[in-house]
Motif scaffolding. Structure first.
Motif, PDB file in Angstrom:
ATOM      1  N   GLN A 225     -13.305  -0.511  12.216  1.00 49.97           N
ATOM      2  CA  GLN A 225     -13.876  -0.657  10.863  1.00 49.97           C
ATOM      3  C   GLN A 225     -12.840  -1.101   9.836  1.00 49.97           C
ATOM      4  O   GLN A 225     -13.187  -1.332   8.671  1.00 49.97           O
ATOM      5  CB  GLN A 225     -14.477   0.673  10.385  1.00 49.97           C
ATOM      6  N   GLY A 226     -11.573  -1.173  10.232  1.00 49.95           N
ATOM      7  CA  GLY A 226     -10.529  -1.573   9.279  1.00 49.95           C
ATOM      8  C   GLY A 226      -9.454  -0.506   9.188  1.00 49.95           C
ATOM      9  O   GLY A 226      -9.593   0.582   9.754  1.00 49.95           O
ATOM     10  N   PHE A 227      -8.368  -0.852   8.462  1.00 52.88           N
ATOM     11  CA  PHE A 227      -7.180   0.001   8.466  1.00 52.88           C
ATOM     12  C   PHE A 227      -6.847   0.626   7.118  1.00 52.88           C
ATOM     13  O   PHE A 227      -5.827   1.285   6.970  1.00 52.88           O
ATOM     14  CB  PHE A 227      -5.984  -0.811   8.972  1.00 52.88           C
ATOM     15  N   GLY A 228      -7.663   0.386   6.120  1.00 48.71           N
ATOM     16  CA  GLY A 228      -7.422   1.004   4.816  1.00 48.71           C
ATOM     17  C   GLY A 228      -6.487   0.191   3.936  1.00 48.71           C
ATOM     18  O   GLY A 228      -6.112  -0.944   4.274  1.00 48.71           O
ATOM     19  N   GLY A 229      -6.107   0.782   2.822  1.00 52.15           N
ATOM     20  CA  GLY A 229      -5.380   0.038   1.790  1.00 52.15           C
ATOM     21  C   GLY A 229      -3.890   0.292   1.730  1.00 52.15           C
ATOM     22  O   GLY A 229      -3.208  -0.261   0.868  1.00 52.15           O
ATOM     23  N   LEU A 230      -3.358   1.156   2.611  1.00 50.47           N
ATOM     24  CA  LEU A 230      -1.926   1.428   2.555  1.00 50.47           C
ATOM     25  C   LEU A 230      -1.166   0.471   3.476  1.00 50.47           C
ATOM     26  O   LEU A 230      -1.669   0.135   4.556  1.00 50.47           O
ATOM     27  CB  LEU A 230      -1.631   2.877   2.948  1.00 50.47           C
TER      28      LEU A 230
ATOM     29  N   TRP B 272       1.921  -0.597 -10.239  1.00 48.75           N
ATOM     30  CA  TRP B 272       2.518   0.556 -10.907  1.00 48.75           C
ATOM     31  C   TRP B 272       3.497   1.225  -9.945  1.00 48.75           C
ATOM     32  O   TRP B 272       3.221   1.307  -8.748  1.00 48.75           O
ATOM     33  CB  TRP B 272       1.439   1.585 -11.266  1.00 48.75           C
ATOM     34  N   HIS B 273       4.600   1.686 -10.486  1.00 45.24           N
ATOM     35  CA  HIS B 273       5.563   2.438  -9.676  1.00 45.24           C
ATOM     36  C   HIS B 273       5.105   3.897  -9.712  1.00 45.24           C
ATOM     37  O   HIS B 273       5.370   4.610 -10.682  1.00 45.24           O
ATOM     38  CB  HIS B 273       6.964   2.258 -10.271  1.00 45.24           C
ATOM     39  N   ALA B 274       4.370   4.324  -8.685  1.00 47.69           N
ATOM     40  CA  ALA B 274       3.777   5.670  -8.711  1.00 47.69           C
ATOM     41  C   ALA B 274       3.633   6.215  -7.296  1.00 47.69           C
ATOM     42  O   ALA B 274       3.578   5.461  -6.323  1.00 47.69           O
ATOM     43  CB  ALA B 274       2.407   5.627  -9.388  1.00 47.69           C
ATOM     44  N   ALA B 275       3.530   7.557  -7.224  1.00 48.82           N
ATOM     45  CA  ALA B 275       3.572   8.231  -5.918  1.00 48.82           C
ATOM     46  C   ALA B 275       2.207   8.460  -5.278  1.00 48.82           C
ATOM     47  O   ALA B 275       2.121   9.169  -4.290  1.00 48.82           O
ATOM     48  CB  ALA B 275       4.286   9.576  -6.073  1.00 48.82           C
ATOM     49  N   ASN B 276       1.168   7.879  -5.791  1.00 53.28           N
ATOM     50  CA  ASN B 276      -0.134   8.144  -5.164  1.00 53.28           C
ATOM     51  C   ASN B 276      -0.542   7.016  -4.212  1.00 53.28           C
ATOM     52  O   ASN B 276       0.165   6.016  -4.042  1.00 53.28           O
ATOM     53  CB  ASN B 276      -1.204   8.370  -6.250  1.00 53.28           C
ATOM     54  N   ILE B 277      -1.712   7.209  -3.604  1.00 54.15           N
ATOM     55  CA  ILE B 277      -2.303   6.258  -2.651  1.00 54.15           C
ATOM     56  C   ILE B 277      -3.790   6.213  -2.964  1.00 54.15           C
ATOM     57  O   ILE B 277      -4.373   7.243  -3.308  1.00 54.15           O
ATOM     58  CB  ILE B 277      -2.139   6.775  -1.197  1.00 54.15           C
ATOM     59  N   GLY B 278      -4.407   5.038  -2.789  1.00 48.47           N
ATOM     60  CA  GLY B 278      -5.875   4.977  -2.781  1.00 48.47           C
ATOM     61  C   GLY B 278      -6.540   4.889  -4.131  1.00 48.47           C
ATOM     62  O   GLY B 278      -7.698   5.268  -4.270  1.00 48.47           O
ATOM     63  N   GLU B 279      -5.828   4.393  -5.130  1.00 49.82           N
ATOM     64  CA  GLU B 279      -6.443   4.236  -6.456  1.00 49.82           C
ATOM     65  C   GLU B 279      -6.952   2.805  -6.642  1.00 49.82           C
ATOM     66  O   GLU B 279      -6.591   1.911  -5.877  1.00 49.82           O
ATOM     67  CB  GLU B 279      -5.405   4.507  -7.544  1.00 49.82           C
ATOM     68  N   ALA B 280      -7.693   2.559  -7.728  1.00 46.58           N
ATOM     69  CA  ALA B 280      -8.184   1.218  -8.047  1.00 46.58           C
ATOM     70  C   ALA B 280      -7.021   0.263  -8.268  1.00 46.58           C
ATOM     71  O   ALA B 280      -7.062  -0.903  -7.884  1.00 46.58           O
ATOM     72  CB  ALA B 280      -9.054   1.275  -9.300  1.00 46.58           C
ATOM     73  N   ARG B 281      -5.945   0.768  -8.902  1.00 39.91           N
ATOM     74  CA  ARG B 281      -4.794  -0.066  -9.208  1.00 39.91           C
ATOM     75  C   ARG B 281      -3.794  -0.029  -8.064  1.00 39.91           C
ATOM     76  O   ARG B 281      -3.671   0.989  -7.371  1.00 39.91           O
ATOM     77  CB  ARG B 281      -4.124   0.390 -10.515  1.00 39.91           C
ATOM     78  N   SER B 282      -3.082  -1.133  -7.870  1.00 40.33           N
ATOM     79  CA  SER B 282      -2.089  -1.168  -6.801  1.00 40.33           C
ATOM     80  C   SER B 282      -0.826  -0.435  -7.223  1.00 40.33           C
ATOM     81  O   SER B 282      -0.431  -0.479  -8.388  1.00 40.33           O
ATOM     82  CB  SER B 282      -1.753  -2.619  -6.444  1.00 40.33           C
ATOM     83  N   LEU B 283      -0.209   0.232  -6.251  1.00 41.22           N
ATOM     84  CA  LEU B 283       0.965   1.066  -6.512  1.00 41.22           C
ATOM     85  C   LEU B 283       2.084   0.703  -5.546  1.00 41.22           C
ATOM     86  O   LEU B 283       1.819   0.274  -4.417  1.00 41.22           O
ATOM     87  CB  LEU B 283       0.615   2.551  -6.319  1.00 41.22           C
ATOM     88  N   VAL B 284       3.303   0.910  -5.981  1.00 45.35           N
ATOM     89  CA  VAL B 284       4.460   0.644  -5.122  1.00 45.35           C
ATOM     90  C   VAL B 284       5.424   1.816  -5.205  1.00 45.35           C
ATOM     91  O   VAL B 284       5.513   2.470  -6.248  1.00 45.35           O
ATOM     92  CB  VAL B 284       5.176  -0.683  -5.518  1.00 45.35           C
TER      93      VAL B 284
ATOM     94  N   SER C 228       0.322   0.655  -2.038  1.00 47.94           N
ATOM     95  CA  SER C 228      -1.060   1.108  -1.949  1.00 47.94           C
ATOM     96  C   SER C 228      -1.865  -0.006  -2.617  1.00 47.94           C
ATOM     97  O   SER C 228      -1.786  -0.188  -3.836  1.00 47.94           O
ATOM     98  CB  SER C 228      -1.242   2.435  -2.689  1.00 47.94           C
ATOM     99  N   ILE C 229      -2.573  -0.753  -1.787  1.00 44.51           N
ATOM    100  CA  ILE C 229      -3.273  -1.928  -2.327  1.00 44.51           C
ATOM    101  C   ILE C 229      -4.578  -1.484  -2.994  1.00 44.51           C
ATOM    102  O   ILE C 229      -5.405  -0.806  -2.374  1.00 44.51           O
ATOM    103  CB  ILE C 229      -3.533  -2.959  -1.205  1.00 44.51           C
ATOM    104  N   GLY C 230      -4.729  -1.895  -4.230  1.00 44.77           N
ATOM    105  CA  GLY C 230      -5.893  -1.489  -5.015  1.00 44.77           C
ATOM    106  C   GLY C 230      -7.047  -2.476  -4.899  1.00 44.77           C
ATOM    107  O   GLY C 230      -7.160  -3.202  -3.913  1.00 44.77           O
ATOM    108  N   ARG C 231      -7.855  -2.490  -5.929  1.00 38.36           N
ATOM    109  CA  ARG C 231      -9.072  -3.307  -5.861  1.00 38.36           C
ATOM    110  C   ARG C 231      -9.047  -4.453  -6.873  1.00 38.36           C
ATOM    111  O   ARG C 231     -10.079  -4.938  -7.314  1.00 38.36           O
ATOM    112  CB  ARG C 231     -10.298  -2.408  -6.053  1.00 38.36           C
ATOM    113  N   GLU C 232      -7.822  -4.895  -7.229  1.00 35.70           N
ATOM    114  CA  GLU C 232      -7.707  -6.078  -8.077  1.00 35.70           C
ATOM    115  C   GLU C 232      -8.044  -7.312  -7.236  1.00 35.70           C
ATOM    116  O   GLU C 232      -8.268  -7.213  -6.027  1.00 35.70           O
ATOM    117  CB  GLU C 232      -6.256  -6.212  -8.595  1.00 35.70           C
ATOM    118  N   ASP C 233      -8.022  -8.504  -7.863  1.00 39.23           N
ATOM    119  CA  ASP C 233      -8.162  -9.734  -7.080  1.00 39.23           C
ATOM    120  C   ASP C 233      -6.888  -9.875  -6.242  1.00 39.23           C
ATOM    121  O   ASP C 233      -5.778  -9.893  -6.796  1.00 39.23           O
ATOM    122  CB  ASP C 233      -8.313 -10.936  -8.026  1.00 39.23           C
ATOM    123  N   PRO C 234      -7.007  -9.983  -4.916  1.00 36.86           N
ATOM    124  CA  PRO C 234      -5.791  -9.983  -4.086  1.00 36.86           C
ATOM    125  C   PRO C 234      -4.853 -11.155  -4.391  1.00 36.86           C
ATOM    126  O   PRO C 234      -3.645 -11.056  -4.179  1.00 36.86           O
ATOM    127  CB  PRO C 234      -6.324 -10.049  -2.653  1.00 36.86           C
ATOM    128  N   GLN C 235      -5.407 -12.261  -4.914  1.00 39.25           N
ATOM    129  CA  GLN C 235      -4.531 -13.398  -5.226  1.00 39.25           C
ATOM    130  C   GLN C 235      -3.547 -13.032  -6.345  1.00 39.25           C
ATOM    131  O   GLN C 235      -2.393 -13.458  -6.333  1.00 39.25           O
ATOM    132  CB  GLN C 235      -5.368 -14.629  -5.615  1.00 39.25           C
TER     133      GLN C 235
END
Ligand code: PLP
Length: 401
Positions: free
Chosen positions: A312-317, A340-352, A381-388
């Motif tokens: 079904q896929g591998f998720g956003g991390l 964003w430089h942040a310690a979470n995973i799985g948010e709408a915004r992408s994080l590093v 943590s890849i979010g839900r922005e436009d991937p481009q």
């Protein structure tokens, strides 16, 4: 409750698909509340003297006190159980408190846990540093793809095998069916941390695992609330609730449980979007000359097997290794404008984040090496922005080095 609604409740958990279960799971159209209501209350009326006695003795089910159970939390537990195909659930204040509770319940006073070195740094630290003080030892299998290594680690006092799937941050995918068989040959339960997969991508209990744990602070809550959960057999959940859970108090707030229930209603669509975006970004990074390695299950020697294990896929991390070590990884991280430089995973915004100095900073250099994390590794943590737009941002940041 009328008989008819019980029937609906049962079928809702057994036959419906994940997309429907995220909205209806653990509920019934006979429920008074269409959406889970918020029960911001601590003590519940115990009714008669005799009923109070029965409730406290565990002879009758009912709400007593919010540290033990609460209708909003109950709704969350039933929904999660329905999504995971589990008999029952126990919600906790965070993912770490769920893992701690599990360890205390099974392994207190001299027990032993077997896990791999492919786990979240916080879990690693809990098992390695804190649990020995409570008489609980852990062995970290260095090659988690080697059955013999798991078997060699099992001792007479081992209480459970623990695997994180896929693992944070190197995205190793494990064969849950196979590990469950291995655990059962030794009469041990298999516990799976299913935080990164979510039940949308994988349901470990249906593959033979005995217990699933979650950090609900990731995809489930869309980055808004902290929470954790344990899912498994009803008798086990009852035992834990009446034992370490009731006495140590790591319950979730009803407010958080209500917010989680609302976010879970959109989990399926969100997770699919995270998967699609992560796949596109991983493809870009896999071809970039300044990237030494991409950690995403679509790449590497195990990619064909990974597709079979998580169709079904591998998720956003994901993670990637920047050529040139920490200095270059730091430069890329600091040049990113959209992540964003942040310690979470799985948010709408992408994080590093740079795992070796943060989330996994509690590991020693040799432990980091064994866990596959280098000084050049960056976790995304890849979010839900436009991937481009994410690719454009990574591209400009990588140009700076
Ligand atoms: N499990 C995994 C896979 C995680 O990534 C984390 C946190 O990052 C946890 C458990 C701990 O969860 P929490 O932060 O909710 O305590």
């Amino acid at each position: 409750m009328p008989k008819k609604s019980k029937k609906i409740r049962k079928s809702a958990s057994v036959k419906l698909r994940p997309k429907t279960l995220e909205i209806h799971g653990g509920g019934s159209i006979a429920d008074i509340e269409i959406r889970p209501g918020l029960h911001r209350v601590i003590g519940f009326s115990l009714g008669s003297f005799e009923r109070a006695k029965r409730l406290f003795a565990g002879l009758e089910e009912g709400f007593i006190y919010t540290r033990v159970n609460n209708p909003t939390v109950d709704k969350l537990e039933k929904r999660l159980a329905a999504l995971e195909g589990a008999e029952a659930g126990l919600a906790a204040s965070s993912g770490m408190s769920a893992i701690e509770l599990l360890a205390l319940h099974f392994a207190h006073s001299g027990g032993h846990i077997v896990t791999s070195n492919r786990i979240y740094g916080g879990t690693f630290h809990l098992f390695r540093e804190r649990m020995p003080a409570l008489g609980i030892q852990t062995t970290f299998v260095e090659d988690p793809f080697d059955d013999k290594a798991w078997e060699a680690a099992i001792r007479p006092n081992t209480k459970f095998l623990f695997v994180e799937n896929p693992s944070n941050p190197t995205l190793d995918v494990f064969d849950i069916k196979h590990l469950a068989q291995l655990a059962h040959q030794h009469k041990l339960p298999l516990v799976v941390d299913n935080t990164l997969a979510t039940p949308i991508l994988l349901q470990p209990i249906k593959l033979g695992a005995d217990i699933v744990i979650h950090s609900l602070s990731k995809y489930m809550g869309d980055g808004e609330v902290i929470g954790g959960a344990i899912l498994g057999k009803k008798s086990l959940m009852d035992d834990m609730r009446a034992g370490w859970f009731r006495d140590t108090g790591p319950c979730i707030a009803p407010d958080n449980a209500a917010i989680l229930c609302y976010h879970i209603e959109s989990l399926f669509g969100r997770v699919k979007e995270h998967c699609r975006n992560a796949s596109v970004v991983a493809k870009f990074l896999s071809r970039h000359p300044k990237v030494a390695q991409v950690f995403y299950p679509e790449y590497g020697v195990r990619k064909t097997l990974n597709q079979r294990l998580m169709p079904q896929g591998f998720g956003g991390l994901m993670a990637f290794e920047v050529k040139g070590g920490e200095k270059k990884a730091k430069a890329v991280l600091e040049s990113l404008k959209l992540f964003w430089h942040a310690a979470n995973i799985g948010e709408a915004r992408s994080l590093v984040i740079h795992p070796a100095t943060t989330t996994h900073g509690q590991l020693t250099p040799p432990e980091l090496k064994k866990a596959g994390i280098s000084a050049g590794t960056l976790r995304l943590s890849i979010g839900r922005e436009d991937p481009q737009d994410l690719i454009d941002d990574l591209s400009q940041a990588l140009k700076k080095i």
